[in-house]
Design an enzyme around this catalytic site. Structure first.
Site, short mmCIF file in Angstrom:
data_model
loop_
_atom_site.label_atom_id
_atom_site.label_comp_id
_atom_site.label_asym_id
_atom_site.label_seq_id
_atom_site.Cartn_x
_atom_site.Cartn_y
_atom_site.Cartn_z
N ARG A 94 0.81 -1.44 -0.02
CA ARG A 94 -0.03 -0.05 -0.09
C ARG A 94 1.07 1.34 0.12
O ARG A 94 1.58 1.55 1.14
CB ARG A 94 -0.93 -0.04 1.05
CG ARG A 94 -2.13 1.09 1.22
CD ARG A 94 -2.53 1.06 2.72
NE ARG A 94 -2.06 1.87 3.63
CZ ARG A 94 -1.92 2.12 4.81
NH1 ARG A 94 -2.59 1.22 5.56
NH2 ARG A 94 -1.30 3.10 5.52
N TYR A 120 2.13 7.40 12.18
CA TYR A 120 2.59 6.09 12.45
C TYR A 120 4.06 6.03 11.29
O TYR A 120 3.88 6.91 10.44
CB TYR A 120 1.92 4.95 12.33
CG TYR A 120 0.99 4.74 11.24
CD1 TYR A 120 1.54 3.97 9.98
CD2 TYR A 120 -0.12 5.41 11.14
CE1 TYR A 120 0.55 3.99 8.96
CE2 TYR A 120 -0.96 5.25 9.97
CZ TYR A 120 -0.75 4.51 9.04
OH TYR A 120 -1.34 4.40 7.84
N HIS A 139 -4.08 4.79 4.38
CA HIS A 139 -5.08 3.88 4.61
C HIS A 139 -6.23 4.31 3.61
O HIS A 139 -6.98 3.67 2.83
CB HIS A 139 -5.41 3.45 5.89
CG HIS A 139 -6.56 2.75 5.97
ND1 HIS A 139 -6.63 1.29 5.83
CD2 HIS A 139 -7.94 2.97 6.58
CE1 HIS A 139 -8.06 0.94 5.99
NE2 HIS A 139 -8.70 1.95 6.46
C1 LIG Z 1 -15.15 -5.38 11.63
C2 LIG Z 1 -14.32 -4.21 11.33
N1 LIG Z 1 -13.39 -3.95 12.34
C3 LIG Z 1 -12.73 -2.83 12.19
C4 LIG Z 1 -12.81 -1.99 11.20
C5 LIG Z 1 -11.84 -0.82 10.79
N2 LIG Z 1 -11.12 -1.19 9.78
C6 LIG Z 1 -11.32 -0.55 8.58
S1 LIG Z 1 -10.09 -0.93 7.69
C7 LIG Z 1 -9.12 -1.76 8.74
C8 LIG Z 1 -7.89 -2.59 8.54
C9 LIG Z 1 -8.15 -3.69 7.23
O1 LIG Z 1 -6.90 -4.19 7.04
P1 LIG Z 1 -6.42 -5.00 5.89
O2 LIG Z 1 -7.64 -6.24 6.17
O3 LIG Z 1 -5.13 -5.39 5.88
O4 LIG Z 1 -7.11 -4.19 4.64
P2 LIG Z 1 -6.45 -3.18 3.74
O5 LIG Z 1 -7.17 -1.96 4.43
O6 LIG Z 1 -5.08 -3.04 4.02
O7 LIG Z 1 -6.94 -3.11 2.47
C10 LIG Z 1 -9.75 -1.85 10.11
C11 LIG Z 1 -9.46 -2.37 11.19
C12 LIG Z 1 -13.88 -2.32 10.19
N3 LIG Z 1 -14.08 -1.64 9.15
N4 LIG Z 1 -14.60 -3.48 10.33
#
Ligand SMILES: Cc1ncc(C[n+]2csc(CCOP(=O)(O)OP(=O)(O)O)c2C)c(N)n1
Ligand SMILES: [Mg+2]
Length: 348
Positions: free
Chosen positions: A239, A252, A243
């Site tokens: 990435r 961070y 985010h």
């Molecule tokens: C069930 C749930 N818990 C927490 C969140 C908050 N949240 C949004 S994105 C994220 C991180 C996800 O990381 P990853 O699975 O690696 O996907 P990426 O964003 O890197 O594509 C979190 C914790 C959420 N959307 N849904």
């Protein structure tokens, strides 16, 4: 791990020139879309936007492997896949302007983007089990991130798929981050792919910055899925951006010194260099591809701007047949707010 970038000659890597150019075109379309979408969000034109910069090959390669009838089950970060799959860019923009449904009549089997992490994984397995029960040879390709592998839904989905031979590809984009949490802190397993062993199916790692390697990996996974064997693909990518537009990566440390150069390399530049070196692309061709992508984007933005804004009442539809009191109160509040202040034009 498949890493074909050092291989030369299209015969060896089992792709044709026209397919290589088509992959490149979709990488460029996706990249330009992503850059513009970020700028539009910053101008207040649409709501929060999760960039996929750096993950284009990890999505475009797989989109080129899927057959028309196969289901795609995306997350909020899977827009490059959708663009390569033929979803009009205007639909993706309109989603970010509050429309919950696709506004065009494209007919690709695609689920709505899941924002709650990993909830789409059991849905994908259910689709796979339904296909299997109805003797339909569709395959389901479900995307999710490295962070999603810590959720119960991931475990339950994989376990069910293994037990019921569901024709599912679990495509994990390991982009190094779950918001601010580095992937190396996400699991004590040496790899994400190896988790497949515990569920009784195949796991494979692929260089997610190489669209041809990704495409070949997913093609093989489709063949296995049709035999009732799911695959967990771990696509190693990166990435490059924040985010989302709500994130502040300066809070961070947004670099990972430990990752090798191929992992953080830019997939669009890298593929372009590769195709230039192979004599498949030259300046003129590249310029034309960029101009066409720009024109497509211009038309998509125009279409999104001239599409009527969604009815705010849609917020309260689709989940409950009978609105619970709490939501009925919120809807009444919204109505009185709109009556007093009107519907804001730009309020993202
Ligand atoms: C069930 C749930 N818990 C927490 C969140 C908050 N949240 C949004 S994105 C994220 C991180 C996800 O990381 P990853 O699975 O690696 O996907 P990426 O964003 O890197 O594509 C979190 C914790 C959420 N959307 N849904
Ligand atoms: Mg991630």
């Amino acid at each position: 791990m498949r890493q074909v970038i050092e291989t030369h000659g299209f015969d060896e890597i089992r792709t044709t020139e026209s397919e290589a150019i088509s992959l490149y075109r979709d990488l460029v379309r996706a990249r330009r879309f992503d850059e513009r979408a970020l700028a539009l969000q910053r101008q207040g034109w649409m709501s929060s936007y999760p960039q996929f910069r750096g993950q284009e090959a990890s999505q475009v390669g797989a989109a080129h492997a899927l057959r028309e009838k196969d289901w795609f089950v995306p997350t909020y970060r899977s827009n490059a896949f959708q663009i390569a799959r033929g979803v009009p860019m205007s639909d993706i923009l309109l989603f970010r302007r509050g429309h919950s449904e696709f506004q065009s009549d494209h007919d690709r089997p695609i689920f709505p983007q899941a924002v709650p992490i990993a909830t789409q994984i059991p849905h994908a397995v259910g689709l796979g089990m339904a296909a299997d029960l109805s003797d339909d040879d569709r395959v389901i390709c479900s995307y999710f991130g490295d962070g999603a592998t810590s959720e119960g839904d991931f475990h339950e989905g994989c376990n069910f798929a293994g037990v019921f031979d569901a024709p599912v590809i679990f495509f994990c984009e390991n982009n190094g981050w779950a918001i601010s949490r580095p992937a190396r802190q996400q699991t004590a397993s040496a790899t994400i792919a190896q988790k497949a062993t515990a569920y009784g199916f195949e796991g494979e790692r692929v260089d997610g910055n190489d669209p041809i390697a990704v495409k070949q990996t997913v093609e093989a996974a489709i063949e296995r899925a049709r035999e009732g064997v799911p695959t967990l693909v771990e696509s190693l990518t990166y990435r490059q951006g924040a985010h989302s537009t709500s994130d502040d990566p300066s809070r961070y440390e947004h670099t990972q010194e430990s990752l090798p150069a191929w992992r953080t390399a830019d997939p669009v530049d890298r593929f372009e260099t590769y195709l230039r070196d192979d004599g498949v692309l030259d300046d003129d061709r590249i310029e034309t591809i960029h101009e066409e992508a720009e024109e497509e984007l211009r038309r998509a933005i125009e279409r999104a701007e001239t599409t009527e804004r969604p009815d705010p009442d849609e917020l309260f539809e689709s989940v409950y047949e009978q609105l619970p009191d709490r939501l009925a109160e919120q809807r009444a509040w919204l109505h009185s707010h709109i009556e007093d202040h009107g519907t804001p034009e730009f309020d993202y």
